[in-house]
Write a protein that holds these residues in place. Structure first.
Motif, PDB file in Angstrom:
ATOM      1  N   ALA A   1      44.212  44.492  33.167  1.00  0.00           N
ATOM      2  CA  ALA A   1      43.465  43.788  32.124  1.00  0.00           C
ATOM      3  C   ALA A   1      44.354  42.911  31.255  1.00  0.00           C
ATOM      4  N   ASP A   2      45.672  43.165  31.268  1.00  0.00           N
ATOM      5  CA  ASP A   2      46.564  42.413  30.393  1.00  0.00           C
ATOM      6  C   ASP A   2      47.499  41.470  31.138  1.00  0.00           C
ATOM      7  N   LEU A   3      47.415  41.430  32.455  1.00  0.00           N
ATOM      8  CA  LEU A   3      48.220  40.508  33.260  1.00  0.00           C
ATOM      9  C   LEU A   3      47.344  39.936  34.371  1.00  0.00           C
ATOM     10  N   PRO A   4      47.591  38.692  34.781  1.00  0.00           N
ATOM     11  CA  PRO A   4      46.795  38.106  35.862  1.00  0.00           C
ATOM     12  C   PRO A   4      46.934  38.902  37.155  1.00  0.00           C
ATOM     13  N   THR A   5      45.925  38.809  37.985  1.00  0.00           N
ATOM     14  CA  THR A   5      45.956  39.374  39.335  1.00  0.00           C
ATOM     15  C   THR A   5      45.663  38.218  40.286  1.00  0.00           C
ATOM     16  N   GLN A   6      46.715  37.736  40.958  1.00  0.00           N
ATOM     17  CA  GLN A   6      46.611  36.469  41.677  1.00  0.00           C
ATOM     18  C   GLN A   6      46.625  36.612  43.191  1.00  0.00           C
ATOM     19  N   MET A   7      46.705  37.827  43.692  1.00  0.00           N
ATOM     20  CA  MET A   7      46.533  38.143  45.116  1.00  0.00           C
ATOM     21  C   MET A   7      47.548  37.460  46.036  1.00  0.00           C
ATOM     22  N   GLY A   8      48.595  36.882  45.478  1.00  0.00           N
ATOM     23  CA  GLY A   8      49.543  36.158  46.307  1.00  0.00           C
ATOM     24  C   GLY A   8      48.974  34.874  46.876  1.00  0.00           C
ATOM     25  N   SER A   9      47.898  34.362  46.269  1.00  0.00           N
ATOM     26  CA  SER A   9      47.181  33.218  46.838  1.00  0.00           C
ATOM     27  C   SER A   9      46.868  32.186  45.767  1.00  0.00           C
ATOM     28  N   PRO A  10      46.970  30.902  46.100  1.00  0.00           N
ATOM     29  CA  PRO A  10      46.590  29.864  45.130  1.00  0.00           C
ATOM     30  C   PRO A  10      45.109  29.903  44.772  1.00  0.00           C
ATOM     31  N   ILE A  11      44.314  30.529  45.601  1.00  0.00           N
ATOM     32  CA  ILE A  11      42.879  30.635  45.319  1.00  0.00           C
ATOM     33  C   ILE A  11      42.637  31.361  43.999  1.00  0.00           C
ATOM     34  N   TYR A  12      43.518  32.318  43.673  1.00  0.00           N
ATOM     35  CA  TYR A  12      43.343  33.129  42.473  1.00  0.00           C
ATOM     36  C   TYR A  12      44.418  32.845  41.423  1.00  0.00           C
ATOM     37  N   ALA A  13      45.002  31.672  41.447  1.00  0.00           N
ATOM     38  CA  ALA A  13      46.043  31.322  40.475  1.00  0.00           C
ATOM     39  C   ALA A  13      45.504  31.467  39.054  1.00  0.00           C
ATOM     40  N   GLY A  14      46.184  32.272  38.242  1.00  0.00           N
ATOM     41  CA  GLY A  14      45.812  32.463  36.851  1.00  0.00           C
ATOM     42  C   GLY A  14      44.613  33.354  36.611  1.00  0.00           C
ATOM     43  N   TRP A  15      44.070  33.979  37.657  1.00  0.00           N
ATOM     44  CA  TRP A  15      42.857  34.779  37.476  1.00  0.00           C
ATOM     45  C   TRP A  15      43.162  36.044  36.678  1.00  0.00           C
ATOM     46  N   GLN A  16      42.366  36.255  35.637  1.00  0.00           N
ATOM     47  CA  GLN A  16      42.577  37.399  34.735  1.00  0.00           C
ATOM     48  C   GLN A  16      41.403  38.369  34.798  1.00  0.00           C
ATOM     49  N   PRO A  17      41.601  39.554  35.383  1.00  0.00           N
ATOM     50  CA  PRO A  17      40.525  40.559  35.373  1.00  0.00           C
ATOM     51  C   PRO A  17      40.200  41.013  33.952  1.00  0.00           C
ATOM     52  N   LYS A  18      39.002  41.506  33.769  1.00  0.00           N
ATOM     53  CA  LYS A  18      38.582  42.030  32.472  1.00  0.00           C
ATOM     54  C   LYS A  18      38.884  43.516  32.324  1.00  0.00           C
ATOM     55  N   ALA A  19      39.234  44.163  33.424  1.00  0.00           N
ATOM     56  CA  ALA A  19      39.455  45.617  33.382  1.00  0.00           C
ATOM     57  C   ALA A  19      40.613  45.998  34.289  1.00  0.00           C
ATOM     58  N   ASP A  20      41.213  47.144  33.992  1.00  0.00           N
ATOM     59  CA  ASP A  20      42.241  47.711  34.862  1.00  0.00           C
ATOM     60  C   ASP A  20      41.608  48.333  36.094  1.00  0.00           C
ATOM     61  N   ALA A  21      42.311  48.278  37.198  1.00  0.00           N
ATOM     62  CA  ALA A  21      41.952  49.109  38.341  1.00  0.00           C
ATOM     63  C   ALA A  21      42.046  50.570  37.929  1.00  0.00           C
ATOM     64  N   ALA A  22      41.337  51.432  38.642  1.00  0.00           N
ATOM     65  CA  ALA A  22      41.317  52.857  38.293  1.00  0.00           C
ATOM     66  C   ALA A  22      42.723  53.452  38.275  1.00  0.00           C
ATOM     67  N   ILE A  23      43.564  53.062  39.218  1.00  0.00           N
ATOM     68  CA  ILE A  23      44.915  53.618  39.285  1.00  0.00           C
ATOM     69  C   ILE A  23      45.757  53.172  38.094  1.00  0.00           C
ATOM     70  N   VAL A  24      45.543  51.941  37.616  1.00  0.00           N
ATOM     71  CA  VAL A  24      46.272  51.442  36.444  1.00  0.00           C
ATOM     72  C   VAL A  24      45.777  52.138  35.182  1.00  0.00           C
ATOM     73  N   ALA A  25      44.471  52.319  35.085  1.00  0.00           N
ATOM     74  CA  ALA A  25      43.927  53.056  33.943  1.00  0.00           C
ATOM     75  C   ALA A  25      44.497  54.467  33.881  1.00  0.00           C
TER      76      ALA A  25
END
Length: 412
Positions: free
Chosen positions: A68-92
């Protein structure tokens, strides 16, 4: 390397506070990452918990895992700068334990085969492996004591071997994949990287809320029965890898294990050959939107892989799943004869090329079977080598205990 066990011991003893432990990681990142390129993004002002079993532990998070506090960009330009609104369960879960998800680490696009720009900390002319390249490299370089990766084929076990760190791909679904970008829902597994077996055992025991996974290491297993398996259907390894496997087997025997040669019976080799069908049939659906709307932005190898996957039909997929099911039943019976299987983590040392992530042929079967796998680094000269300990589904504690026994015997 930074050791999770050492840091926790110092924090509990009061000789280091959580903020100080995070500063150690930040200093190592500043010193090492410019030459390695393991990090995609970093939290410049992390909230540091003052208490909790993982307080002060900086964690690297593979960049297909939502934060939730850092972009998740999937190693792909398709998701450049994409910011999730929530943590994955493992991160939480990590945050609830007091850990600090400090960095996002490089990944092959969507955890596929295409290499990242990350280099191997042991030799920058060699690959760190993939797709969890950044997580393996960050731990090996001493930037963080714990890192998350994922494995669909061999993306935890293989880069750990190439970089000379310990890692576990736990039993399928032991750790949650909610909030992790899917490649194959029947295969994707969240795993951990650490400096040594005790580090990953402590990390997994806390994250999974299973204390026995760590306590199992306190008592060496009594005369474990180990099957030494070359996986002949996967072609021959390099001489160095075979020598490392032999050395690990002899160390296990010296520690009291009974080691016998094991040739995997049918239908296990047939299931190994089915891995790609299951993986690619599911990837075609998991990445259907990206393929339909952004085909030109897909990486070369992944794009070609998805092109070919369009021709797969449900009958092939169903047959592959039945083959895997039959193999799992046989493997369950086989573990009535053996406590663990000792096999190769990779065909050899990390390839001298940044244009490849290496070959996952010694990992695919075990991922498909859903069983726990642990990479044990084998000390020696030159680039790292590792061996793989495999145990019955759900018996992650035994896999870690046998791996710990071999680790100690190799160090003796």
């Amino acid at each position: 390397m930074l050791s999770l066990v050492d840091l926790r011991t110092r924090i509990i003893a009061g000789t280091l506070d959580p903020a100080g432990a995070i500063r150690l990681a930040e200093a190592a990142i500043a010193a090492r990452d410019p030459g390695i390129g393991a990090i995609v993004s970093r939290n410049p002002a992390p909230a540091i918990a003052g208490s909790g079993p993982l307080a002060g532990i900086a964690v690297g998070v593979k960049d297909i895992i939502d934060t939730a506090d850092l972009p998740t960009q999937m190693g792909s330009p398709i998701y450049a700068g994409w910011q999730p609104k929530a943590d994955a369960a493992i991160v939480a879960r990590l945050r609830a334990l007091g850990a600090v998800p400090l960095i996002k680490t490089t990944t092959s696009p969507f955890a596929s085969h295409d290499p990242t720009a990350t280099v191997n900390p042991r030799d920058p002319g060699h690959t760190p492996g993939g797709s969890s390249a950044g997580s393996a490299a960050a731990v090996a370089a001493g930037m963080v004591p714990l890192a998350l990766g994922t494995q669909t084929g061999g993306s935890v076990i293989r880069p750990a071997a190439f970089c000379g760190v310990a890692a576990i791909k736990p039993s399928f679904r032991l750790l949650p994949t909610v909030g992790v970008k899917t490649f194959s829902w029947a295969l994707d597994t969240v795993g951990l990287f650490g400096a040594g077996i005790r580090d990953i055992a402590q990390g997994l025991s806390l994250i999974a809320d299973r204390p026995a996974l760590d306590l199992d290491l306190d008592v060496a297993p009594q005369a474990p029965r180990i099957g030494l398996c070359l996986q002949g259907f996967a072609d021959a390894p390099d001489a160095d890898a075979l020598a490392a496997l032999t050395r690990a087997a002899r160390a296990a025997e010296a520690a009291g294990a009974r080691v016998v040669d094991l040739v995997l019976p049918s239908p296990l080799p047939e299931a190994w050959a089915c891995h790609a069908i299951i993986q690619d049939y599911e990837a075609r659906q998991a990445l259907a939107w990206e393929y339909a709307h952004h085909r030109a932005q897909l990486s070369p190898e992944l794009g070609a892989q998805l092109d070919a996957a369009q021709d797969l039909v449900a009958a092939q997929y169903d047959a592959a799943r039945r083959s895997a099911h039959r193999a799992r039943r046989v493997l369950k019976d086989l573990f009535g004869e053996f406590d663990a299987i000792l096999t190769l983590s990779a065909p050899g040392r990390a390839p001298a090329s940044l244009g490849t992530t290496g070959d996952a042929r010694f990992n695919r079967l075990w991922t498909l079977m859903g069983v726990p796998c642990v990479t044990v680094p084998v000390p020696g000269d030159g680039l790292p080598l590792g061996v793989q300990v495999v145990a019955r589904f759900g018996d992650d504690g035994r896999a870690l205990a046998v791996a710990g026994m071999i680790e100690r015997a190799l160090a003796a």
